[in-house]
Structure formats: structure tokens, C-alpha cells
Design an enzyme around this catalytic site. Structure first.
Site, PDB file in Angstrom:
ATOM      1  N   ARG A 139       5.767  -9.433   6.366  1.00  0.00           N
ATOM      2  CA  ARG A 139       6.689  -8.499   5.358  1.00  0.00           C
ATOM      3  C   ARG A 139       7.874  -8.094   6.226  1.00  0.00           C
ATOM      4  O   ARG A 139       8.347  -6.872   5.789  1.00  0.00           O
ATOM      5  CB  ARG A 139       5.867  -7.434   4.569  1.00  0.00           C
ATOM      6  CG  ARG A 139       4.720  -7.958   3.776  1.00  0.00           C
ATOM      7  CD  ARG A 139       5.292  -8.646   2.619  1.00  0.00           C
ATOM      8  NE  ARG A 139       3.995  -9.316   2.271  1.00  0.00           N
ATOM      9  CZ  ARG A 139       3.418 -10.634   2.524  1.00  0.00           C
ATOM     10  NH1 ARG A 139       3.913 -11.251   3.262  1.00  0.00           N
ATOM     11  NH2 ARG A 139       2.383 -10.862   2.007  1.00  0.00           N
ATOM     12  N   SER A 189       2.317  -4.082  -3.471  1.00  0.00           N
ATOM     13  CA  SER A 189       1.385  -3.291  -2.409  1.00  0.00           C
ATOM     14  C   SER A 189       2.228  -2.182  -1.739  1.00  0.00           C
ATOM     15  O   SER A 189       3.401  -2.616  -1.319  1.00  0.00           O
ATOM     16  CB  SER A 189       0.950  -4.149  -1.484  1.00  0.00           C
ATOM     17  OG  SER A 189       0.027  -5.174  -1.954  1.00  0.00           O
ATOM     18  N   GLU A 224       4.754  -0.617   3.042  1.00  0.00           N
ATOM     19  CA  GLU A 224       5.496  -2.137   2.792  1.00  0.00           C
ATOM     20  C   GLU A 224       6.750  -1.901   1.834  1.00  0.00           C
ATOM     21  O   GLU A 224       7.701  -2.745   2.178  1.00  0.00           O
ATOM     22  CB  GLU A 224       4.483  -3.033   2.130  1.00  0.00           C
ATOM     23  CG  GLU A 224       5.152  -4.357   1.768  1.00  0.00           C
ATOM     24  CD  GLU A 224       3.883  -5.294   1.336  1.00  0.00           C
ATOM     25  OE1 GLU A 224       2.745  -5.476   1.799  1.00  0.00           O
ATOM     26  OE2 GLU A 224       4.220  -6.204   0.276  1.00  0.00           O
TER      27      GLU A 224
END
Ligand SMILES: Cc1cc2nc3c(=O)[nH]c(=O)nc-3n(C[C@H](O)[C@H](O)[C@H](O)COP(=O)(O)OP(=O)(O)OC[C@H]3O[C@@H](n4cnc5c(N)ncnc54)[C@H](O)[C@@H]3O)c2cc1C
Length: 292
Positions: free
Chosen positions: A170, A217, A287
Site C-alpha cells: 500500500r 481497511s 492505511e
């Protein structure tokens, strides 16, 4: 005295709108510099101007990973008004960054090209998905990325082979605004693409709370562990502050049950981080991008 951003010179880019419609979480207030460029040269001018005033830029794609708080003088650059590009040359597909993931997969399918169905169901745009190196089911977008074209922080257009970019879980090394990208896809039948896409989407609907706005998330999975499981084991599933709730379906998702505010979500984030640290000794890393 600090020089102000020359909004007069850039009036055609400023739109008067609340940020909440540009975040999938449906949270956000006013921004001084919410800009809607219509082509690459507009973006370049905006970035140069912002740079000369020492103002930070924030590209916004699908807004499926951004939580807006007090954005201050940040120069928010939307991809929504840029021209659409979709070109196919054998297995190479070139697209504009503003294309939705779902449209990209469907259009590529019409040419018998696939492979990226693993990101079906993610409400993102191509540019945001590249910047975040979106991934799922053990694959990531960089597995298919060939090159990108972006405007760097000096306002220059740079085309770069993705082998020369750093990327990780990510995260990418890209600093600037991605405008175009090319992917090397696989030859695949429409039937197989549709079946794979449907399979992925049904798995997502089974596991994730799609019935309320969210940002996916909230935290990255720590090595060898699942953030959602850790949060669940700490007994936090279902905890609600205002109208923000730690999803009962998947504890790594925070959902907006109606009129949640930035503070409600931010408070839940802090509680999760403190509790998981105290009970499990693990520091969860965000995230999502919290802009405050
Ligand atoms: C229901 C749901 C499910 C999700 N599932 C997944 C999943 O399975 N896997 C996964 O990885 N993510 C998932 N996400 C998170 C999110 O969709 C991804 O992070 C996605 O890559 C963000 O794309 P976006 O276009 O919405 O980016 P945005 O939210 O608009 O922006 C995210 C970041 O990218 C930057 N950015 C956006 N556009 C550009 C651009 N053109 N150039 C440079 N930088 C840019 C922004 O500045 C910001 O830092 C999910 C989110 C939701 C709501």
C-alpha cells in the site's frame, strides 16, 4: 508577509463544493483550494503555483481512502474533470488516471484482456489505486503496471517505466499527480473475466460492510497478522462514537452510519491504536490517508 495562493489567476479551477462528496466516507467540510483542472497543463500550472507558495498538494481520485478533516490551505486537485483516455495496443492498455476500476475492467474485457479482476469491487480510480499500490487476494496493481505518466512536484510531466519506481505494501515512491498509466494485461475470454469478477465481488460482499460508507481497511496488516482480527480480539467490534462505528462485519472497517464526523472517526482510530497497543503490544499503522 507570506504570499497567498494566486486563486485569481486560477479561478477557473476552483469549485465551490463540500469535500464530503469527494470522500467515500461522506465526511468533509469546506476547502479553500478545491480545484478541478481539465487537462494536464492545468495540473502542471496548479502544482507550480502551489509549489511557489510552499503549499502542499493533495490529488484526489475516487476518495475511497481519504478521510478529510481540517484541510487548511492544502491544494486539493480533483481528477474528476480530466479527459477520459482508454487505448488498446495488443496487450497494452493505456488509461487516464481518473478512470474507475470497474470501468477499466469492463472496457478491457471488451478487448478480451483481463488479469486485474482481483481489484473488482474497489470504489477507486486508476490513479489512486496506483498511488496506493492497491491489492487483494495476494496480487497488487504493480503486477500489471507497465509505465506511468505523472506531473512531479515541480510541475514537469514525467513518463517512467514502473520498474524504476519503488513500491511496497500500500505504498509507492510517486510524488506528484499521476495522469496516465499503461498496463500489460493477459489475453482472457470474456466469460472467464466475468466469472472471476463475480467471484471476487461476491467474496467482498460476504466479508466487507458494503451497506455503509467506509474507506476500506483502516489499518495495514502487521507482518503475519490481520489488523481486523487483532481489533476483534480486543473486543472493539461494534464500538460506536457518534455515528461512526467499528464494523460488526469486519473490524478493520470503520463505517459511517449516517452523519459521522471527522472527530468521531478519529476518536475510534485512537481508541483502536491505544487498545491494540496495550493488549497486544502492536502499533497499528494507518492505511487510510487522514488529512487534518
Ligand atoms: C469498500 C472498500 C474496499 C476496499 N478494498 C480495498 C482492497 O481490497 N485493496 C486495497 O488496496 N484497497 C482497498 N480499498 C481502499 C482504496 O480503495 C484504495 O486505497 C484505492 O487505491 C484508493 O483509490 P482512490 O482513487 O479512491 O484514491 P483516493 O482515496 O482518492 O486517494 C488515495 C491516495 O492516493 C492519492 N492519489 C489519488 N489520485 C492520485 C493521482 N491521480 N495521482 C497521485 N496520487 C493520487 C491521494 O492523494 C491519496 O494519498 C477499499 C476501499 C473501500 C471503500
Amino acid at each position: 508577509m507570506e504570499k497567498m495562493f494566486d486563486s485569481k489567476m486560477l479561478t477557473s479551477f476552483v469549485i465551490k463544493s463540500s469535500l464530503n462528496i469527494y470522500s467515500n466516507m461522506k465526511i468533509g467540510g469546506d476547502a479553500t483550494y478545491l480545484l478541478a483542472p481539465q487537462n494536464v497543463s492545468d495540473i502542471s500550472s496548479i502544482i507550480k503555483e502551489a509549489n511557489s507558495q510552499n503549499l502542499k498538494i493533495l490529488p484526489v481520485g475516487g476518495g475511497s481512502n481519504i478521510l478529510f478533516g481540517n484541510v487548511g490551505n492544502r491544494v486539493i486537485i480533483l481528477d474528476a474533470y480530466l479527459p477520459d483516455i482508454f487505448q488498446v495496443d495488443h496487450k497494452i492498455v493505456t488509461v487516464s488516471s481518473n478512470m474507475k476500476i470497474s470501468s477499466f475492467i469492463d472496457k478491457a474485457m471488451q478487448h478480451g484482456l483481463g488479469g486485474m479482476e482481483f481489484i473488482s469491487g474497489i470504489p477507486a480510480h486508476i490513479g489512486g489505486a496506483i498511488h496506493m499500490n492497491a491489492g487483494a487476494f495476494e496480487k497488487c496493481i504493480f503486477d500489471y503496471l507497465y509505465w506511468i505518466e505523472y506531473i512531479n512536484l515541480e510541475g514537469k510531466v514525467i513518463k517512467i517505466d514502473c520498474r524504476n519506481l519503488e513500491f511496497g505494501y500500500r505504498t509507492t515512491s510517486i510524488e506528484g499527480f499521476i495522469v496516465r498509466a499503461a498496463f500489460k494485461l493477459d489475453k482472457k475470454t470474456k466469460k472467464k473475466i466475468l466469472a472471476d469478477k463475480e467471484d471476487i465481488i461476491s467474496k467482498r460482499f460476504e466479508r466487507h460492510p458494503y451497506d455503509y460508507p467506509s474507506l476500506g481497511s483502516t489499518f495495514k496488516n502487521p507482518k503475519g497478522k490481520f489488523a481486523g482480527q487483532l481489533i476483534d480480539e480486543c473486543g472493539l467490534k461494534g464500538l460506536q462514537i457518534g455515528e461512526a462505528q467499528i464494523s460488526k462485519k469486519h473490524a478493520n472497517f470503520i463505517i459511517n452510519k449516517g452523519s459521522a464526523t471527522f472527530n468521531d472517526v478519529n476518536e475510534l482510530i485512537k481508541i483502536i491504536q491505544e487498545t491494540v497497543k496495550r493488549q497486544k503490544g502492536i502499533e497499528l499503522q494507518l492505511e487510510i490517508k487522514v488529512i487534518n
